[in-house]
Write a protein that holds these residues in place. Structure first.
Motif, short mmCIF file in Angstrom:
data_model
loop_
_atom_site.label_atom_id
_atom_site.label_comp_id
_atom_site.label_asym_id
_atom_site.label_seq_id
_atom_site.Cartn_x
_atom_site.Cartn_y
_atom_site.Cartn_z
N ASP A 66 26.32 10.56 -8.98
CA ASP A 66 27.63 10.80 -9.58
C ASP A 66 28.07 12.26 -9.47
OD1 ASP A 66 27.69 8.09 -10.27
OD2 ASP A 66 26.77 8.49 -12.21
N THR A 67 27.77 12.88 -8.36
CA THR A 67 28.21 14.26 -8.13
C THR A 67 29.70 14.25 -7.83
OG1 THR A 67 27.76 14.13 -5.77
CG2 THR A 67 25.96 14.92 -7.20
N ARG A 68 30.33 15.40 -7.95
CA ARG A 68 31.76 15.51 -7.69
C ARG A 68 32.11 15.03 -6.26
NH1 ARG A 68 33.56 20.81 -9.37
NH2 ARG A 68 33.65 19.83 -11.41
N ILE A 114 28.41 11.72 4.75
CA ILE A 114 29.62 12.43 4.40
C ILE A 114 29.16 13.74 3.78
CG2 ILE A 114 31.75 12.42 3.03
CD1 ILE A 114 31.68 10.12 5.04
N TRP A 115 29.58 14.85 4.35
CA TRP A 115 29.15 16.16 3.87
C TRP A 115 30.06 16.64 2.75
CZ3 TRP A 115 24.55 17.94 5.07
CH2 TRP A 115 23.92 17.45 6.23
N GLU A 116 29.49 17.39 1.84
CA GLU A 116 30.22 17.94 0.70
C GLU A 116 31.50 18.66 1.13
OE1 GLU A 116 29.34 21.15 -2.90
OE2 GLU A 116 27.90 20.91 -1.27
N CYS A 117 31.43 19.45 2.19
CA CYS A 117 32.61 20.20 2.63
C CYS A 117 33.72 19.26 3.14
CB CYS A 117 32.24 21.22 3.70
SG CYS A 117 31.54 20.53 5.22
N GLU A 118 33.34 18.09 3.63
CA GLU A 118 34.34 17.11 4.09
C GLU A 118 35.15 16.54 2.93
OE1 GLU A 118 33.00 14.63 7.81
OE2 GLU A 118 31.33 14.72 6.38
N THR A 119 34.56 16.53 1.75
CA THR A 119 35.25 15.95 0.59
C THR A 119 36.35 16.88 0.08
OG1 THR A 119 33.74 16.84 -1.08
CG2 THR A 119 33.17 14.70 -0.09
N LYS A 120 36.38 18.09 0.56
CA LYS A 120 37.39 19.06 0.13
C LYS A 120 38.67 18.96 0.96
CE LYS A 120 33.86 22.20 -1.58
NZ LYS A 120 34.01 21.82 -2.96
N GLN A 121 38.64 18.14 2.01
CA GLN A 121 39.80 17.95 2.88
C GLN A 121 40.22 16.49 2.76
OE1 GLN A 121 38.14 19.11 6.63
NE2 GLN A 121 37.86 21.21 6.02
N ALA A 122 41.10 16.21 1.80
CA ALA A 122 41.44 14.84 1.43
C ALA A 122 41.96 14.02 2.60
CB ALA A 122 42.46 14.85 0.29
N THR A 123 42.83 14.58 3.41
CA THR A 123 43.43 13.82 4.51
C THR A 123 42.37 13.46 5.55
OG1 THR A 123 45.51 14.98 4.17
CG2 THR A 123 45.24 13.83 6.27
N ARG A 124 41.52 14.42 5.90
CA ARG A 124 40.47 14.14 6.89
C ARG A 124 39.47 13.13 6.36
NH1 ARG A 124 38.06 19.30 9.65
NH2 ARG A 124 36.90 17.65 10.68
N HIS A 140 26.02 14.01 1.17
CA HIS A 140 25.06 15.11 1.14
C HIS A 140 25.72 16.43 0.76
CE1 HIS A 140 21.73 12.86 2.51
NE2 HIS A 140 21.84 13.04 3.81
N GLY A 141 25.02 17.18 -0.07
CA GLY A 141 25.43 18.55 -0.36
C GLY A 141 25.07 19.42 0.83
N CYS A 142 26.00 20.24 1.26
CA CYS A 142 25.78 21.09 2.44
C CYS A 142 24.60 22.04 2.24
CB CYS A 142 27.05 21.87 2.77
SG CYS A 142 28.44 20.81 3.20
N PHE A 143 24.45 22.57 1.03
CA PHE A 143 23.36 23.50 0.72
C PHE A 143 22.00 22.80 0.79
CE2 PHE A 143 20.47 25.35 -2.46
CZ PHE A 143 20.36 26.65 -1.96
#
Length: 134
Positions: A10-12, A104-114, A53-56
């Motif tokens: 249940d991570t962001r 799905i990488w954490e940084c990908e979740t920051k780009q809603a459209t992509r 996955h978290g990128c870190f």
């Protein structure tokens, strides 16, 4: 009782992926412990497992979020290598069981459209094998 500050469920980023999938009409199960690696999101009807996955922690290659701490470098290197080896083992085991595996990488979740476009493509491709590592 002490608990870890690092959440495994249940991570962001995981919640963002789940909301987007649900909005696309995707239905899923969470954290199936009977599958190798207990995938974050499981879509049995599509034989699709998603790991968020978290990128870190999982060392997303060429990602600015995958920095390495400057203290205790040996400890961190060993930790990261073990995480990546476990990820590879789980992915291989799931594929041998006939599942499609996507990360799905954490940084990908920051780009809603992509993210929306990628998940839409995954849902549309029932039999195509997509690349799981970027």
């Amino acid at each position: 009782m002490l608990t870890s500050k690092v959440k495994g469920k249940d991570t962001r980023p995981e919640l963002v992926v789940r909301r987007t999938l649900h909005g696309l009409g995707g239905r899923y199960r969470l954290h199936r412990q009977d599958l190798p690696g207990s995938p974050d999101i499981v879509m049995p009807s599509r034989k699709l497992d998603l790991f968020v996955h978290g990128c870190f922690w999982h060392r997303h290659e060429n990602c600015k979020m995958a920095s390495t701490p400057r203290t205790r470098e040996d400890f961190w290197q060993t930790k990261f290598e073990a995480n990546m080896a476990r990820d590879r083992r789980n992915e291989t085991s799931l594929k041998q069981l006939g599942w499609r595996v996507e990360v799905i990488w954490e940084c990908e979740t920051k780009q809603a459209t992509r993210l929306f476009d990628r998940l839409k493509t995954l849902l549309a491709s029932g039999d195509g094998q997509s690349e799981s590592r970027e």
